[in-house]
Design an enzyme around this catalytic site. Structure first.
Site, PDB file in Angstrom:
ATOM      1  N   SER A 153       1.109  -1.328   0.101  1.00  0.00           N
ATOM      2  CA  SER A 153      -0.130  -0.124   0.007  1.00  0.00           C
ATOM      3  C   SER A 153       1.032   1.348  -0.103  1.00  0.00           C
ATOM      4  O   SER A 153       2.040   1.129   0.280  1.00  0.00           O
ATOM      5  CB  SER A 153      -0.906   0.105   1.105  1.00  0.00           C
ATOM      6  OG  SER A 153      -1.726   1.336   1.182  1.00  0.00           O
ATOM      7  N   TYR A 166      -1.676   0.650  10.526  1.00  0.00           N
ATOM      8  CA  TYR A 166      -1.546   0.164   9.111  1.00  0.00           C
ATOM      9  C   TYR A 166      -0.316   0.725   8.437  1.00  0.00           C
ATOM     10  O   TYR A 166       0.257  -0.163   7.631  1.00  0.00           O
ATOM     11  CB  TYR A 166      -2.614   0.616   8.310  1.00  0.00           C
ATOM     12  CG  TYR A 166      -3.065   0.060   6.987  1.00  0.00           C
ATOM     13  CD1 TYR A 166      -2.983  -1.264   6.907  1.00  0.00           C
ATOM     14  CD2 TYR A 166      -3.142   0.837   5.882  1.00  0.00           C
ATOM     15  CE1 TYR A 166      -3.265  -1.899   5.671  1.00  0.00           C
ATOM     16  CE2 TYR A 166      -3.386   0.388   4.783  1.00  0.00           C
ATOM     17  CZ  TYR A 166      -3.297  -1.052   4.425  1.00  0.00           C
ATOM     18  OH  TYR A 166      -3.561  -1.606   3.147  1.00  0.00           O
TER      19      TYR A 166
END
Length: 269
Positions: A153, A166
């Site tokens: 990501s 995250y």
């Protein structure tokens, strides 16, 4: 009838034709994983699609003809079963492992961190990827044309408020890919990282936020966020490129997104 797991499975390719390439795709019950499994089948690959939800996998198998197996990448026993099934289907060699299993949990700042959520993100995004890599790397090496592809990501490259857990997990997966590329240098195994930005899938934000209205609001006013199929296109290109061509890192975002935390939003879009 079960086949001898120690014997290579004969190719169904016509005489003189190259055998189809083979892949294991994790996180295949929804989103990018599902789209990737479907795309690789359409490209002519033999695919073993894995995830935890058997019902979703059964639907994918019916629609695409891929092989499926319920697997929890955080479980050693479950990954051992994956290795056995991959060997049964593909023999001792495998061409690609596409790591899509992952996800985000919560948006609390680090000062209010829910450590159970942090542990869950690390277990699936980092340790799950390590566990599957360790288990299937011998088969990738044996193929003479192996690929480890990690779907990380932009969050692993750019911090943003509310993303610390995250950010940390995806940064860990990013560094795993970097280290593997160095460790496997000189071998016939490519290490590829695809780092998407904003992708509108049915579950990512819902799982993260736990509320459908909040999940929908993430994409409000954003013109054409990426789709799972957009990401599958990039993954397909990377895996089907000549094997001497390695896409070390591809960051892919919608035009409306300039950074992880900077997205153009318009009224009425």
């Amino acid at each position: 009838m079960t086949s001898d797991a120690s014997a290579p499975v004969p190719s169904s390719a016509p005489c003189g034709a190259a055998a189809p390439l083979t892949a294991v795709v994790t996180g295949a019950s929804s989103g990018i994983g599902r789209a990737t499994a479907a795309r690789l089948v359409a490209d002519g690959w033999r695919v073993l699609a894995v995830a935890r939800r058997e019902g979703r996998l059964a639907e994918l198998a019916a629609e695409t003809g891929c092989e499926v197996l319920s697997v929890d990448v955080t479980s050693d026993a479950s990954v051992d079963a994956l290795v056995a099934r991959a060997r049964e289907l593909f023999g001792e060699s495998l061409n690609a492992v596409v790591h899509v299993a992952g996800g985000a949990l919560g948006v609390e700042p680090a000062a209010e961190a829910d450590l159970e959520k942090w542990q869950g993100m690390y277990d699936i995004n980092v340790l799950g990827a390590v566990r599957v890599t360790r288990a299937l790397l011998p088969a990738l090496r044996a193929s003479g044309r192996g690929d480890l592809l990690f779907v990380t990501s932009v969050a692993g490259h750019e911090a943003y408020p509310g993303g610390s857990g995250y950010n940390a997990a995806k940064a860990g997966e990013h560094m795993l890919a970097n280290a593997l590329r160095l460790e496997l240098n000189g071998e016939k195994v490519r290490v590829i990282e695809i780092a998407p930005g904003m992708v509108h899938t049915e579950e990512f934000s819902l799982v993260r936020l736990g509320d459908q209205d909040k999940a929908d609001a993430v994409y409000d006013g954003v013109e054409n966020p990426l789709t799972a199929e957009d990401c599958a296109d990039v993954i397909s290109y990377a895996l089907n490129a000549p094997h001497h061509v390695n896409l070390d890192l591809v960051m892919v975002r919608p035009l409306a997104q300039a950074a992880a935390h900077r997205v153009a939003r318009h009224q009425g879009v």
